[in-house]
Design a protein around this motif. Structure first.
Motif, PDB file in Angstrom:
ATOM      1  N   ARG A 298       4.486  -7.901  -4.977  1.00  0.00           N
ATOM      2  CA  ARG A 298       3.913  -8.292  -6.257  1.00  0.00           C
ATOM      3  C   ARG A 298       2.482  -7.781  -6.372  1.00  0.00           C
ATOM      4  NH1 ARG A 298       6.770 -13.966  -5.150  1.00  0.00           N
ATOM      5  NH2 ARG A 298       6.195 -13.227  -3.092  1.00  0.00           N
ATOM      6  N   ARG A 299       1.956  -7.860  -7.568  1.00  0.00           N
ATOM      7  CA  ARG A 299       0.683  -7.204  -7.849  1.00  0.00           C
ATOM      8  C   ARG A 299      -0.484  -7.835  -7.096  1.00  0.00           C
ATOM      9  NH1 ARG A 299      -2.683  -8.762 -12.026  1.00  0.00           N
ATOM     10  NH2 ARG A 299      -2.891  -6.567 -12.603  1.00  0.00           N
ATOM     11  N   ASP A 300      -0.380  -9.091  -6.698  1.00  0.00           N
ATOM     12  CA  ASP A 300      -1.472  -9.752  -5.973  1.00  0.00           C
ATOM     13  C   ASP A 300      -1.197  -9.896  -4.487  1.00  0.00           C
ATOM     14  OD1 ASP A 300      -3.219 -10.296  -8.226  1.00  0.00           O
ATOM     15  OD2 ASP A 300      -1.662 -11.666  -8.899  1.00  0.00           O
ATOM     16  N   ASP A 301      -0.107  -9.301  -4.003  1.00  0.00           N
ATOM     17  CA  ASP A 301       0.168  -9.331  -2.566  1.00  0.00           C
ATOM     18  C   ASP A 301      -0.852  -8.484  -1.820  1.00  0.00           C
ATOM     19  OD1 ASP A 301       2.324 -11.039  -2.530  1.00  0.00           O
ATOM     20  OD2 ASP A 301       3.795  -9.450  -2.819  1.00  0.00           O
ATOM     21  N   ASN A 302      -1.200  -8.934  -0.617  1.00  0.00           N
ATOM     22  CA  ASN A 302      -2.120  -8.222   0.263  1.00  0.00           C
ATOM     23  C   ASN A 302      -1.318  -7.414   1.275  1.00  0.00           C
ATOM     24  OD1 ASN A 302      -3.832  -7.849   2.779  1.00  0.00           O
ATOM     25  ND2 ASN A 302      -5.361  -8.745   1.416  1.00  0.00           N
ATOM     26  N   PHE A 303      -1.641  -6.142   1.417  1.00  0.00           N
ATOM     27  CA  PHE A 303      -0.883  -5.246   2.300  1.00  0.00           C
ATOM     28  C   PHE A 303      -0.802  -5.797   3.720  1.00  0.00           C
ATOM     29  CE2 PHE A 303      -0.648  -1.668   5.270  1.00  0.00           C
ATOM     30  CZ  PHE A 303       0.451  -0.982   4.786  1.00  0.00           C
ATOM     31  N   PHE A 304      -1.908  -6.327   4.227  1.00  0.00           N
ATOM     32  CA  PHE A 304      -1.937  -6.804   5.609  1.00  0.00           C
ATOM     33  C   PHE A 304      -1.229  -8.140   5.757  1.00  0.00           C
ATOM     34  CE2 PHE A 304      -5.626  -4.025   5.081  1.00  0.00           C
ATOM     35  CZ  PHE A 304      -5.341  -3.084   6.058  1.00  0.00           C
ATOM     36  N   ASP A 305      -1.258  -8.979   4.720  1.00  0.00           N
ATOM     37  CA  ASP A 305      -0.527 -10.243   4.773  1.00  0.00           C
ATOM     38  C   ASP A 305       0.982 -10.021   4.742  1.00  0.00           C
ATOM     39  OD1 ASP A 305      -2.835 -11.675   4.923  1.00  0.00           O
ATOM     40  OD2 ASP A 305      -2.913 -12.189   2.795  1.00  0.00           O
ATOM     41  N   ALA A 340      -2.794  -4.770  -7.344  1.00  0.00           N
ATOM     42  CA  ALA A 340      -3.606  -4.790  -8.552  1.00  0.00           C
ATOM     43  C   ALA A 340      -5.000  -4.226  -8.307  1.00  0.00           C
ATOM     44  CB  ALA A 340      -3.709  -6.221  -9.087  1.00  0.00           C
ATOM     45  N   GLY A 341      -5.597  -4.577  -7.168  1.00  0.00           N
ATOM     46  CA  GLY A 341      -6.937  -4.095  -6.871  1.00  0.00           C
ATOM     47  C   GLY A 341      -6.987  -2.596  -6.677  1.00  0.00           C
ATOM     48  N   LEU A 342      -5.998  -2.055  -5.951  1.00  0.00           N
ATOM     49  CA  LEU A 342      -5.974  -0.612  -5.720  1.00  0.00           C
ATOM     50  C   LEU A 342      -5.690   0.141  -7.011  1.00  0.00           C
ATOM     51  CD1 LEU A 342      -6.167   1.689  -3.696  1.00  0.00           C
ATOM     52  CD2 LEU A 342      -3.734   1.396  -3.209  1.00  0.00           C
ATOM     53  N   ALA A 343      -4.784  -0.397  -7.831  1.00  0.00           N
ATOM     54  CA  ALA A 343      -4.483   0.257  -9.104  1.00  0.00           C
ATOM     55  C   ALA A 343      -5.714   0.280 -10.007  1.00  0.00           C
ATOM     56  CB  ALA A 343      -3.324  -0.455  -9.798  1.00  0.00           C
ATOM     57  N   ALA A 344      -6.459  -0.814 -10.036  1.00  0.00           N
ATOM     58  CA  ALA A 344      -7.668  -0.858 -10.855  1.00  0.00           C
ATOM     59  C   ALA A 344      -8.705   0.137 -10.349  1.00  0.00           C
ATOM     60  CB  ALA A 344      -8.242  -2.269 -10.857  1.00  0.00           C
ATOM     61  N   HIS A 345      -8.803   0.268  -9.020  1.00  0.00           N
ATOM     62  CA  HIS A 345      -9.770   1.206  -8.442  1.00  0.00           C
ATOM     63  C   HIS A 345      -9.397   2.647  -8.773  1.00  0.00           C
ATOM     64  CE1 HIS A 345     -12.498   3.077  -5.586  1.00  0.00           C
ATOM     65  NE2 HIS A 345     -11.472   3.723  -5.070  1.00  0.00           N
ATOM     66  N   VAL A 346      -8.110   2.991  -8.583  1.00  0.00           N
ATOM     67  CA  VAL A 346      -7.666   4.364  -8.865  1.00  0.00           C
ATOM     68  C   VAL A 346      -7.752   4.651 -10.358  1.00  0.00           C
ATOM     69  CG1 VAL A 346      -5.703   5.941  -8.787  1.00  0.00           C
ATOM     70  CG2 VAL A 346      -6.189   4.462  -6.828  1.00  0.00           C
ATOM     71  N   GLY A 347      -7.271   3.731 -11.172  1.00  0.00           N
ATOM     72  CA  GLY A 347      -7.291   3.943 -12.613  1.00  0.00           C
ATOM     73  C   GLY A 347      -8.691   4.018 -13.179  1.00  0.00           C
TER      74      GLY A 347
END
Length: 383
Positions: A298-305, A340-347
């Motif tokens: 999901r969009r708020d999942d953390n990769f490491f979690d 969501a955070g990575l998408a916002a950064h790239v976008g």
């Protein structure tokens, strides 16, 4: 010209396209973990450089023995070779007597490379750093490695595992009992066992087997993970948990590892009903699902979690650079570990495009064309 790295990193390196063009590389030294024969074979099939299997604990200043890898068929762990100059290696029995060739014993290391001991731990220093009865130098000491080994007929050492429960995961030492000691302090846990198991093809993870204090109210995985994360560094927090009514035991009272059921990675719950919203978020989530072998991201999942680690993040990085943004850095992924955070950064770094997928692909092709044009002006191929 010379590259020193751990086998998991070498595995990632061999997945890079065009590696054969790196003709300046003369020698690769793999150490810090066991070198699989399959990885040796992949390297020798692709590269002209030498490959050496190295062994040496931190307590003896890292590389103490080396074995030049050859393509000969080999069953079991590859040899770790013989000692370098001014280093002595022994395979000893519990009485510190040398064992014959082919007989198992504990590897001990002597010579000038042996360090002074553990800072602030005189008890552990006395246990591991022993007088060297086999050295002609008065007062010489040797390090008791805790590794099992044997001498091969050709004069090389072979490492055969540990005399204790210590394991290595991606080149990092882990004492499972440290995790068990903290895990057993959870109010809902009666007893536990922690070991390394394979969650995916070639992907070893730390797994916790837990016996609940109250079977009717077992601990949840998110709660256990959060409890451990408050006390342990991230690499000591297991990637999965398996609930058991009791730990399977052998007649000796030790846990029967063969009877432990296979683990299944359980992602930490994120914000409910929060699927990826944009084309960019969906592309990032798809890369995570494939690399992590997860059913849902999901969009708020953390990769490491979700059970990710740095080596898996490199694979995600390779894929996202190829599909979305060739300028994306690995640091970007560490700093923005949610979809969501990575998408916002790239976008946020890119100009508006007529269509998300088409725009990102057009940008990638444009950057590639500019890079090759600049390389042509310099007289290179841009590789």
């Amino acid at each position: 010209t010379i590259l020193v790295l751990a086998p998991p990193q070498l595995d990632l390196l061999l997945g890079r396209p065009g590696l054969e063009r790196c003709t300046s590389l003369r020698r690769v030294i793999a150490g810090g973990d066991a070198l699989p024969a399959t990885l040796r074979d992949r390297f020798l099939a692709r590269m002209k450089a030498e490959l050496h299997n190295a062994y040496g604990p931190t307590e003896t200043t890292i590389g103490m023995t080396f074995w030049a890898c050859t393509p000969v068929p080999w069953e079991g762990s590859l040899p770790i070779g013989g000692p370098i100059r001014n280093v002595r290696t022994y395979v000893l029995d519990p009485r510190l007597e040398a064992v014959p060739v082919g007989v198992r014993g504990e590897i001990h290391i002597g010579g000038v490379a042996v360090t002074r001991g553990y800072l602030g731990r005189p008890d552990l220093t006395a246990e591991r750093f022993l007088p060297d009865p086999h050295s002609p130098r008065p007062g010489a000491r040797m390090y008791r490695s805790g590794d099992l080994g044997r001498w091969l007929p050709g004069g090389s050492l072979q490492c055969l595992g540990r005399v204790d429960d210590q394991v290595k995961l991606r080149g990092v030492r882990i004492e499972p009992q440290e995790v068990v000691a903290r895990l057993n302090r959870h109010p809902a846990v009666r007893e536990s066992f922690v070991c390394v198991r394979e969650l995916g093809a070639g992907d070893d993870r730390l797994v916790a087997y837990v016996v609940p204090r109250d079977p009717a109210a077992p601990p949840s995985w998110p709660d256990v993970r959060a409890f451990l994360a408050g006390w342990l560094p991230r690499h000591l927090v297991p990637a999965a948990m398996v609930l058991l009514p009791d730990l399977p035991l052998r007649a000796t009272g030790k846990v029967d590892r063969a009877a432990l059921p296979p683990p299944v990675a359980e992602p930490v719950e994120a914000v409910p009903d929060a699927p990826p919203r944009t084309e960019l978020e969906r592309a990032i989530a798809a890369a995570w699902r494939d690399v992590l072998q997860a059913d849902l991201v999901r969009r708020d999942d953390n990769f490491f979690d979700l059970g990710g680690h740095s080596l898996l993040l490199v694979r995600v990085h390779d894929r996202l650079r190829a599909e979305l943004d060739p300028e994306l850095s690995l640091l970007d992924l560490f700093q923005h570990p949610t979809v969501a955070g990575l998408a916002a950064h790239v976008g946020g770094r890119r100009p508006p495009a007529p269509g998300p997928a088409r725009g990102y692909e057009a940008g990638r092709r444009q950057r590639e064309a500019l890079r090759r044009a600049a390389a042509a002006r310099r007289g290179g191929d841009g590789a």
